[in-house]
Motif scaffolding. Sequence first.
Motif, short mmCIF file in Angstrom:
data_model
loop_
_atom_site.label_atom_id
_atom_site.label_comp_id
_atom_site.label_asym_id
_atom_site.label_seq_id
_atom_site.Cartn_x
_atom_site.Cartn_y
_atom_site.Cartn_z
N PRO A 17 0.84 -1.20 0.00
CA PRO A 17 0.00 0.00 0.00
C PRO A 17 0.87 1.24 0.00
N ALA A 18 0.38 2.29 -0.66
CA ALA A 18 1.13 3.54 -0.72
C ALA A 18 1.22 4.18 0.66
N ASN A 19 0.23 3.97 1.48
CA ASN A 19 0.25 4.53 2.82
C ASN A 19 0.19 3.38 3.82
N ALA A 20 1.35 2.93 4.23
CA ALA A 20 1.43 1.78 5.14
C ALA A 20 0.79 2.07 6.49
N HIS A 21 0.76 3.33 6.91
CA HIS A 21 0.17 3.65 8.22
C HIS A 21 -1.35 3.54 8.16
N ILE A 22 -1.94 3.92 7.05
CA ILE A 22 -3.39 3.72 6.88
C ILE A 22 -3.68 2.23 6.81
N GLU A 23 -2.84 1.49 6.12
CA GLU A 23 -3.00 0.03 6.04
C GLU A 23 -2.94 -0.58 7.45
N ARG A 24 -2.03 -0.09 8.27
CA ARG A 24 -1.91 -0.59 9.65
C ARG A 24 -3.17 -0.27 10.44
N ALA A 25 -3.71 0.94 10.27
CA ALA A 25 -4.95 1.31 10.96
C ALA A 25 -6.09 0.40 10.54
N ILE A 26 -6.16 0.10 9.25
CA ILE A 26 -7.20 -0.80 8.75
C ILE A 26 -7.06 -2.18 9.39
N GLN A 27 -5.83 -2.67 9.47
CA GLN A 27 -5.60 -3.98 10.10
C GLN A 27 -6.01 -3.97 11.56
N LEU A 28 -5.64 -2.92 12.27
CA LEU A 28 -5.96 -2.83 13.70
C LEU A 28 -7.46 -2.74 13.95
N LEU A 29 -8.18 -2.05 13.07
CA LEU A 29 -9.62 -1.88 13.25
C LEU A 29 -10.43 -3.02 12.64
N GLY A 30 -9.78 -3.81 11.80
CA GLY A 30 -10.46 -4.97 11.23
C GLY A 30 -10.89 -4.83 9.79
N SER A 31 -11.11 -3.58 9.33
CA SER A 31 -11.51 -3.40 7.92
C SER A 31 -11.48 -1.92 7.56
N GLY A 32 -11.43 -1.67 6.26
CA GLY A 32 -11.52 -0.31 5.76
C GLY A 32 -12.88 0.30 6.05
N VAL A 33 -13.90 -0.53 6.06
CA VAL A 33 -15.25 -0.06 6.36
C VAL A 33 -15.31 0.46 7.80
N GLU A 34 -14.64 -0.24 8.72
CA GLU A 34 -14.62 0.20 10.12
C GLU A 34 -13.87 1.52 10.26
N LEU A 35 -12.74 1.65 9.57
CA LEU A 35 -12.00 2.92 9.62
C LEU A 35 -12.86 4.03 9.03
N ALA A 36 -13.54 3.75 7.93
CA ALA A 36 -14.44 4.75 7.32
C ALA A 36 -15.50 5.19 8.31
N SER A 37 -16.04 4.26 9.06
CA SER A 37 -17.06 4.58 10.05
C SER A 37 -16.50 5.48 11.15
#
Length: 103
Positions: A11-31
């Motif tokens: 991923p171009a932004n590994a920190h966003i990718e890490r946040a997605i992993q920690l929260l479980g999904s991109g949908v959860e981060l979006a929420s």
Amino acid sequence: MSKHPQPPQAPANAHIERAIQLLGSGVELASVLDRSPQFVSQLRKGERPVPQDLCPLIEKATKGEVTCEQLLGNVQWYRVRDKSWPHPAGRPLVDVAASAQQA
């Protein structure tokens, strides 16, 4: 069609990718961010920068595992002591005076 499978792109932004992993999904981060999953996908791919105002939300949602400084290292962040904040140094604030001087 290629006979050789392409390796997965990092991923171009590994920190966003890490946040997605920690929260479980991109949908959860979006929420958490009150944004669309497409917006989060654009952040992840580096198609748009992470807005300053969303960095503290991401930091808090990830319990300090992804920090504002990691998300936007070019911004002068300061910390205010706050025992309720997950980062040991406290809540992140942007130094607007430094930002004004650089402009």
